[in-house]
Design an enzyme around this catalytic site. Structure first.
Site, PDB file in Angstrom:
ATOM      1  CD  GLU A   1      -5.400   4.806   5.694  1.00 47.74           C
ATOM      2  OE1 GLU A   1      -5.950   4.555   4.617  1.00 47.74           O
ATOM      3  OE2 GLU A   1      -4.950   3.928   6.458  1.00 47.74           O
TER       4      GLU A   1
ATOM      5  CD  GLU B   1      -2.256   1.260   2.978  1.00 47.15           C
ATOM      6  OE1 GLU B   1      -1.601   0.764   3.922  1.00 47.15           O
ATOM      7  OE2 GLU B   1      -3.371   1.788   3.133  1.00 47.15           O
TER       8      GLU B   1
ATOM      9  CG  ASN C   1      -4.829   4.069   0.364  1.00 47.18           C
ATOM     10  OD1 ASN C   1      -4.125   3.504  -0.462  1.00 47.18           O
ATOM     11  ND2 ASN C   1      -4.635   3.970   1.675  1.00 47.18           N
TER      12      ASN C   1
ATOM     13  CB  CYS D   1      -3.972  -1.543   4.586  1.00 44.82           C
ATOM     14  SG  CYS D   1      -3.182  -1.590   6.221  1.00 44.82           S
TER      15      CYS D   1
ATOM     16  CE  LYS E   1      -7.070   1.315   3.874  1.00 38.53           C
ATOM     17  NZ  LYS E   1      -5.786   1.727   4.496  1.00 38.53           N
TER      18      LYS E   1
ATOM     19  CG  ASN F   1       2.140   1.379   4.671  1.00 40.70           C
ATOM     20  OD1 ASN F   1       3.331   1.629   4.728  1.00 40.70           O
ATOM     21  ND2 ASN F   1       1.467   1.358   3.522  1.00 40.70           N
TER      22      ASN F   1
HETATM   23  N1  CDT Z   1      -2.952   1.390   6.500  1.00 42.60           N
HETATM   24  C1  CDT Z   1      -3.868   0.813   7.296  1.00 42.60           C
HETATM   25  O1  CDT Z   1      -5.016   0.657   6.926  1.00 42.60           O
HETATM   26  N2  CDT Z   1      -3.457   0.459   8.534  1.00 42.60           N
HETATM   27  C2  CDT Z   1      -4.332  -0.028   9.533  1.00 42.60           C
HETATM   28  C3  CDT Z   1      -3.836   0.435  10.861  1.00 42.60           C
HETATM   29  C4  CDT Z   1      -4.952   0.885  11.653  1.00 42.60           C
HETATM   30  S1  CDT Z   1      -4.425   1.819  13.028  1.00 42.60           S
HETATM   31  C5  CDT Z   1      -5.410   3.203  12.919  1.00 42.60           C
HETATM   32  C6  CDT Z   1      -4.501  -1.532   9.563  1.00 42.60           C
HETATM   33  O2  CDT Z   1      -5.635  -1.998   9.720  1.00 42.60           O
HETATM   34  O3  CDT Z   1      -3.526  -2.270   9.469  1.00 42.60           O
END
Ligand code: CDT
Length: 350
Positions: free
Chosen positions: A151, A47, A115, A182, A132, A207
């Site tokens: 985000e 991502e 995204n 993600c 996303k 990420n």
């Molecule tokens: N990039 C992404 O979606 N990361 C989220 C972290 C959430 S913490 C607010 C994940 O679900 O891995």
């Protein structure tokens, strides 16, 4: 003729705020070169693979975040990836921040921020795009958090659904490929929408910080990895699909991302797992005949799904409180939502 495709998760080590797109792209081209040597036909990058995970950085003026977005794809910076795909005949999946000038739900043309991820084939064509849907985090600066996750500030909710396409990939004349990004991997609804389109291989980049920064309670770092793997393994198993899940890893702008990229088969088994926090290529041979077992037995959707009992899944967002039991409430004659029926109502209904 067996349908076996060799795929790779091309994990990226950290990209710092000062790193240019050229730095990121050069590293990805090197991974594509390594993939070619290992006979890989499809490479999945993470991502937001062209920049640092910028939603951790607050900008009062959101327009300042535009520096992290792509206005065209390919661009001068990303063209080397498309060139390498053509040279090596390798398909790749790439996550990036997208600015698209297009009409919104009200029909107004404007610059929209998503995204996004794309699948590019070995001829350099973009064959699938996804934006996303599940955007985690928050829109305003949160003083309680040591690291922001903005985000909801920088992106709109994706408007392309969860698409699947059957496309020639590698030596295969057709492969059913789908995407999520993600946080989507934690939502079974996303997997099921892909499963309902007979997806054979799900590509997803992520990420994910090693620490839960929401300051709402303790979550052990090892459980962060376990929850990620649990979600991917369950999604693959319950929808009889392969999954390639690729992380950005390591300490990025002082914030640790846990990596642990994996490739999973339709039984939910991990076929390959990254062990570094660096650029790392993990590969697996995916025998697509393996999707048949789940599809023809436990997860034969046509035979066993009961959408009439799932109304809440699409009609409701937040959870409601259940009925509180009392003697004038009877289980067993519930409505389609699974609620209890009042004895009086049952009598009235005859
Ligand atoms: N990039 C992404 O979606 N990361 C989220 C972290 C959430 S913490 C607010 C994940 O679900 O891995």
């Amino acid at each position: 003729m067996p349908r076996i495709i060799t795929v790779a998760a091309a994990q990226l080590g950290p990209l710092q705020l000062a790193d240019t797109r050229a730095v990121a792209v050069a590293r990805m081209v090197r991974l594509l070169e390594r993939a070619r040597v290992r006979g890989v036909e499809l490479v999945v990058f993470p991502e937001l693979a062209l920049t640092t995970f910028f939603p951790r950085h607050y900008r009062e003026d959101v327009a300042e975040a535009d520096i992290w977005f792509e206005k065209t794809m390919p661009s001068v910076d990303t063209q080397p990836l498309f060139d390498a795909a053509r040279t090596y005949g390798i398909s790749f999946h790439l996550g990036y921040a997208e600015i698209a000038v297009e009409a919104d739900a009200a029909g107004i043309m404007r610059r929209r921020h998503f995204n996004t991820c794309i699948l590019v084939n070995g001829s350099g064509d973009i064959v699938l795009k996804y934006r996303k849907v599940h955007l985690p985090g928050h829109a305003a600066f949160d003083p309680k958090r040591a690291v922001q996750h903005l985000e909801k500030r920088y992106f709109e909710v994706g408007n392309l659904g969860f698409p699947v396409v059957r496309a020639p990939i590698g030596h295969l004349s057709g492969l059913n490929v789908g995407m999520m990004i993600c946080n989507d991997r934690r939502w079974p609804e996303a997997w099921r929408v892909l499963g309902l389109q007979s997806v054979e291989l799900v590509m997803l980049g992520y990420n994910t910080p090693s620490l839960n920064q929401s300051a709402s309670g303790f979550e052990a770092p090892h459980l962060r990895v376990a929850h990620s793997h649990l979600s991917i393994q369950a999604g693959a198993y319950q929808n009889a699909t392969f999954a390639v899940a690729t992380a950005k890893a390591g300490v990025e702008d002082g914030c640790e991302l846990f990596g642990h990229s994996i490739i999973v088969n339709p039984q939910g088994e991990i076929l390959a797992q990254a062990t570094s926090w660096d650029d790392e290529l993990i590969t697996a041979d995916c025998d697509l005949a393996q999707v048949q077992l789940g599809r023809s037995t436990i997860f034969d959707f046509e035979a066993h799904r009961r959408p009439e009992a799932y109304a809440r899944i699409t009609s409701q967002v937040g959870a409601v409180e259940p009925c509180v039991w009392s003697r004038d409430l009877q289980p067993g004659q519930s409505d389609s939502t699974g609620g209890l029926t009042r004895v009086d109502d049952r009598k009235a209904a005859g």
